[in-house]
Design a protein around this motif. Structure first.
Motif, PDB file in Angstrom:
ATOM      1  N   GLU A 179       0.828  -1.207   0.000  1.00  0.00           N
ATOM      2  CA  GLU A 179       0.000   0.000   0.000  1.00  0.00           C
ATOM      3  C   GLU A 179       0.861   1.255   0.000  1.00  0.00           C
ATOM      4  N   GLY A 289      -6.186  -8.737  -9.233  1.00  0.00           N
ATOM      5  CA  GLY A 289      -5.830  -8.382  -7.868  1.00  0.00           C
ATOM      6  C   GLY A 289      -6.128  -9.479  -6.872  1.00  0.00           C
ATOM      7  N   THR A 295      -7.800  -6.159 -12.559  1.00  0.00           N
ATOM      8  CA  THR A 295      -7.312  -4.988 -11.837  1.00  0.00           C
ATOM      9  C   THR A 295      -7.983  -3.683 -12.253  1.00  0.00           C
ATOM     10  N   GLU A 298     -11.403  -3.804 -10.623  1.00  0.00           N
ATOM     11  CA  GLU A 298     -11.370  -3.817  -9.164  1.00  0.00           C
ATOM     12  C   GLU A 298     -11.028  -2.449  -8.583  1.00  0.00           C
ATOM     13  N   ARG A 299     -10.179  -1.693  -9.267  1.00  0.00           N
ATOM     14  CA  ARG A 299      -9.693  -0.423  -8.719  1.00  0.00           C
ATOM     15  C   ARG A 299     -10.468   0.785  -9.245  1.00  0.00           C
ATOM     16  N   SER A 300     -11.598   0.529  -9.884  1.00  0.00           N
ATOM     17  CA  SER A 300     -12.436   1.617 -10.396  1.00  0.00           C
ATOM     18  C   SER A 300     -13.730   1.677  -9.603  1.00  0.00           C
ATOM     19  N   SER A 301     -14.055   2.869  -9.097  1.00  0.00           N
ATOM     20  CA  SER A 301     -15.260   3.019  -8.269  1.00  0.00           C
ATOM     21  C   SER A 301     -16.537   2.844  -9.072  1.00  0.00           C
TER      22      SER A 301
END
Length: 343
Positions: A179, A289, A295, A298-301
């Motif tokens: 992170e 992920g 990915t 997963e990382r998009s709102s």
């Protein structure tokens, strides 16, 4: 003007109807579901038994073991593409709602719960009690080996491990470093975060209360008392001894190359070292992920909820569902495991 308004309204209705049709079509699955109640570790847990759309069995069975968090039997529908792939391989799937008090449960508690679920499943007339395996994600990595190592004959027939770790402390440090790296943290910030982590571990090792933790300068304001209790129960978890004690059952290890939570390479290395030779099959998916979701999704709102609604099977990287289906079909044929370093 009135005519234009009517045309616009009609167009909106048609688009809404089309979108509703797409959602219904994409969320229809080639399987049958029934609600079940399972006695597990001294309580009754509700769940879902999903079976192939055709036939009466007896079907081999995949028992799902959840990862972290509050999870219902379907994981808000996330599991259904898995169930469908497994049903097409001729397998039933069983998943239970996570108990409401899950934060008071240890990994041993969860293992007993899973073992009792296996016992119950073997009483079902439509289930082949000699061919029951486990599917587990993330935190289930500390549950699956316990169950396999402790279940008497006919035992557990196979394991599918998704994004699992081996050692709780090493996994925590890996997650923290990942992170910080993703945020572009400098050396001073990384060093400070690692010092704070070690101070928290020292509190856990001596059994400090939640109040003692909250009194420290580095306490996470979002970490509640129940979560502190859960961490206290489980922070010493390490799957090594249970992996070593497992009988030689086929294991399919799946991980995402973009996993920020778990070091998939370390898990693979430990599994290779401790599991019986010839039992391990490995797939590592680029562009995926921790949850084995693509990915960019997963990382998009906005992409994640829209994909889950309109194209749930497209959440996953290419090959994920097919690889698991192939693994299960090989179990039915009695084929051995294949060890694949990566994809």
């Amino acid at each position: 003007m009135r005519k234009a308004w009517i045309v616009t309204l009609a167009a909106i209705v048609l688009v809404a109807a089309a979108l509703t049709g797409v959602v219904l079509w994409q969320n229809s699955y080639d399987l049958r579901e029934q609600r079940v109640t399972v006695p597990a570790d001294g309580r009754l847990l509700e769940g879902v038994l999903a079976t192939p759309a055709h036939g009466s069995g007896p079907f081999p069975l995949v028992v799902f073991v959840h990862g972290d968090g509050e999870v219902d039997a379907t994981h808000d529908g996330f599991y259904r593409p898995y169930w469908e792939a497994f049903a097409r391989a001729g397998y039933a799937s069983l998943s239970l709602d996570k108990p409401a008090d899950w934060l008071s449960r240890s990994m041993d508690d969860r293992a007993r719960e899973t073992t009792d679920t296996l016992v119950w499943a073997r009483t079902r007339p439509g289930i082949d009690g000699n061919r029951i395996g486990l599917w587990g994600a993330s935190q289930a990595g500390w549950v699956l080996p316990k169950v396999v190592a402790r279940t008497p004959a006919p035992g557990v027939a196979f394991v599918i491990a998704v994004g699992t770790a081996v050692n709780w402390h090493r996994q925590g440090e890996y997650h923290l470093r990942s992170e910080l790296r993703a945020e572009g943290a400098g050396p001073d910030r990384v060093a400070a975060a690692l010092r704070a982590r070690e101070a928290t571990l020292a509190l856990l090792r001596r059994g400090a209360t939640y109040e003692e933790y909250r009194a420290t300068a580095d306490a996470d304001p979002d970490l509640g008392a129940e979560r502190w209790t859960f961490i206290g129960l489980n922070h010493t978890a390490d799957a090594s001894a249970d992996l070593r004690a497992m009988p030689p059952v086929p294991v399919l290890l799946l991980s995402g190359a973009d996993d920020l939570n778990v070091d998939g390479a370390e898990t693979e290395a430990v599994y290779r070292e401790l599991l019986a030779p010839g039992t391990l099959t490995v797939h590592r998916y680029p562009g995926a992920g921790h949850a084995l979701v693509r990915t960019p999704v997963e990382r998009s709102s906005w992409r994640l909820p829209l994909t889950a609604l309109f194209a749930p099977r497209a959440l996953f990287p290419p090959g994920l569902l097919a690889d698991q289906r192939t693994f299960l079909e090989e179990r039915k044929r009695g084929d051995g495991a294949r060890s694949i370093p990566g994809r």
